[in-house]
Enzyme design. Structure first.
Site, PDB file in Angstrom:
ATOM      1  N   TYR A  54      21.793  -6.245  -1.019  1.00  0.00           N
ATOM      2  CA  TYR A  54      20.853  -5.785  -0.001  1.00  0.00           C
ATOM      3  C   TYR A  54      21.270  -6.348   1.350  1.00  0.00           C
ATOM      4  O   TYR A  54      20.994  -7.486   1.677  1.00  0.00           O
ATOM      5  CB  TYR A  54      19.433  -6.219  -0.333  1.00  0.00           C
ATOM      6  CG  TYR A  54      18.886  -5.657  -1.628  1.00  0.00           C
ATOM      7  CD1 TYR A  54      19.501  -4.578  -2.269  1.00  0.00           C
ATOM      8  CD2 TYR A  54      17.758  -6.199  -2.217  1.00  0.00           C
ATOM      9  CE1 TYR A  54      18.996  -4.068  -3.449  1.00  0.00           C
ATOM     10  CE2 TYR A  54      17.246  -5.699  -3.397  1.00  0.00           C
ATOM     11  CZ  TYR A  54      17.864  -4.634  -4.012  1.00  0.00           C
ATOM     12  OH  TYR A  54      17.365  -4.137  -5.191  1.00  0.00           O
ATOM     13  N   PRO A 200       8.775   2.235  -7.107  1.00  0.00           N
ATOM     14  CA  PRO A 200       7.466   2.499  -7.736  1.00  0.00           C
ATOM     15  C   PRO A 200       6.706   3.651  -7.095  1.00  0.00           C
ATOM     16  O   PRO A 200       5.767   4.175  -7.693  1.00  0.00           O
ATOM     17  CB  PRO A 200       6.719   1.175  -7.545  1.00  0.00           C
ATOM     18  CG  PRO A 200       7.371   0.525  -6.361  1.00  0.00           C
ATOM     19  CD  PRO A 200       8.816   0.916  -6.449  1.00  0.00           C
ATOM     20  N   LEU A 201       7.128   4.067  -5.899  1.00  0.00           N
ATOM     21  CA  LEU A 201       6.498   5.220  -5.245  1.00  0.00           C
ATOM     22  C   LEU A 201       7.407   6.443  -5.295  1.00  0.00           C
ATOM     23  O   LEU A 201       7.171   7.424  -4.593  1.00  0.00           O
ATOM     24  CB  LEU A 201       6.141   4.882  -3.794  1.00  0.00           C
ATOM     25  CG  LEU A 201       5.269   3.630  -3.603  1.00  0.00           C
ATOM     26  CD1 LEU A 201       4.990   3.396  -2.137  1.00  0.00           C
ATOM     27  CD2 LEU A 201       3.980   3.736  -4.399  1.00  0.00           C
ATOM     28  N   LEU A 207       3.698  10.102  -3.479  1.00  0.00           N
ATOM     29  CA  LEU A 207       2.635  10.127  -2.480  1.00  0.00           C
ATOM     30  C   LEU A 207       2.240  11.553  -2.114  1.00  0.00           C
ATOM     31  O   LEU A 207       1.158  11.785  -1.567  1.00  0.00           O
ATOM     32  CB  LEU A 207       3.073   9.372  -1.219  1.00  0.00           C
ATOM     33  CG  LEU A 207       3.610   7.958  -1.432  1.00  0.00           C
ATOM     34  CD1 LEU A 207       3.929   7.308  -0.081  1.00  0.00           C
ATOM     35  CD2 LEU A 207       2.624   7.104  -2.203  1.00  0.00           C
TER      36      LEU A 207
END
Length: 270
Positions: A54, A200-201, A207
């Site tokens: 990252y 997780p979305l 959404l």
């Protein structure tokens, strides 16, 4: 919930998005990134997930800058086995020699003598899986790693790894919109291993779901909160790690820990 012999709160923090665009380079606003990390801990996220890829190296360094010396209850999990030759590229390298170098770099950047949870970021098709996991087992015996975890694995790979070294967690893509790791999650639940859903979305796809929006409106919550609450309700071993570089989103996500979905809500989301 438990990560091996460590106790953490049910909602963790994914520290990938405190880096620059495309998870590459430093953030445009370093001060904001540091505030996000500090606020995440203040909001009760005492498990932080990161990786050497990252940035690369940026997320781990920012965590140390923001929070070292670390609070006693903060558990940091990091990962090795992916490299970043350029901004859009993620390449697998799970050779034992690479993993040994990677963990030394993570220890240095995180200012730790031992990493609480070190996860193989992904199996490498060019390297026998047992060799990669075996390297982590050796590093654990050497005192560099407290607990070993896996990421991006299937059920067969999880079972193979557990024959080599105790595994305490699995981190796979999982969300309302993506449930292809159901068998891995079931195995984790059976043996009380933590399951960390990344994305997780569903990178925002969840959404936009009409059923998520309906439940959110009924519960006066945001769609993101509904998606996170669904993960918390999905299994007691699920440890969601939603990540953000935005303070407002961080506050909204943290509120999902208090949202308990009803049987009607869960049926609507099934």
């Amino acid at each position: 919930m438990r990560l091996g012999d460590l106790e953490v709160n049910r909602l963790g923090f994914g520290a990938m998005r405190v880096c620059g665009p495309q998870i590459w380079g430093p953030p445009a606003d370093r001060g904001n990134a540091l505030r996000v990390l500090q606020r995440a801990y203040e909001l009760g996220h005492n498990f932080f997930d990161t990786a050497d890829s990252y940035g690369p190296d940026v997320s781990e360094s920012l965590i140390a800058e923001a929070l070292h010396p670390y609070p006693k209850d903060l558990v940091i999990g990091t990962k090795g086995g992916l490299t970043r030759p350029s901004a859009p590229a993620w390449e697998r390298d799970a050779r034992p020699e690479h993993l040994r170098r990677a963990i030394e770099g993570s220890l240095r950047r995180l200012r730790l003598e031992r990493i609480d949870l070190y996860q193989l970021h992904a199996p490498d098709p060019k390297v026998p899986f047992a060799e990669s996991v075996g390297a982590l087992a050796e590093l654990q015996k050497a005192g560099k790693i407290r607990h070993v975890g896996l990421s991006n694995v299937d059920l067969r790979e999880l079972q193979a790894a557990r024959r080599i070294v105790p595994i305490v967690s699995v981190q796979n893509a999982y969300s309302l919109e993506r449930r292809d790791s159901d068998k891995v999650l079931a195995a984790c639940e059976k043996d009380d291993l933590a399951f960390l859903p990344w994305y997780p979305l569903a990178a925002g796809a969840a959404l936009k779901s009409s059923r998520v929006k309906r439940v959110a409106a009924r519960r006066s919550a945001t769609p993101a909160q509904v998606c996170i609450a669904w993960l918390l309700a999905r299994s007691p071993v699920v440890l969601p790690i939603p990540g953000t570089g935005d303070l407002r989103h961080l506050e909204d996500n943290a509120a999902a820990a208090a949202l308990v979905l009803s049987a009607e809500d869960l049926a609507a989301l099934a």
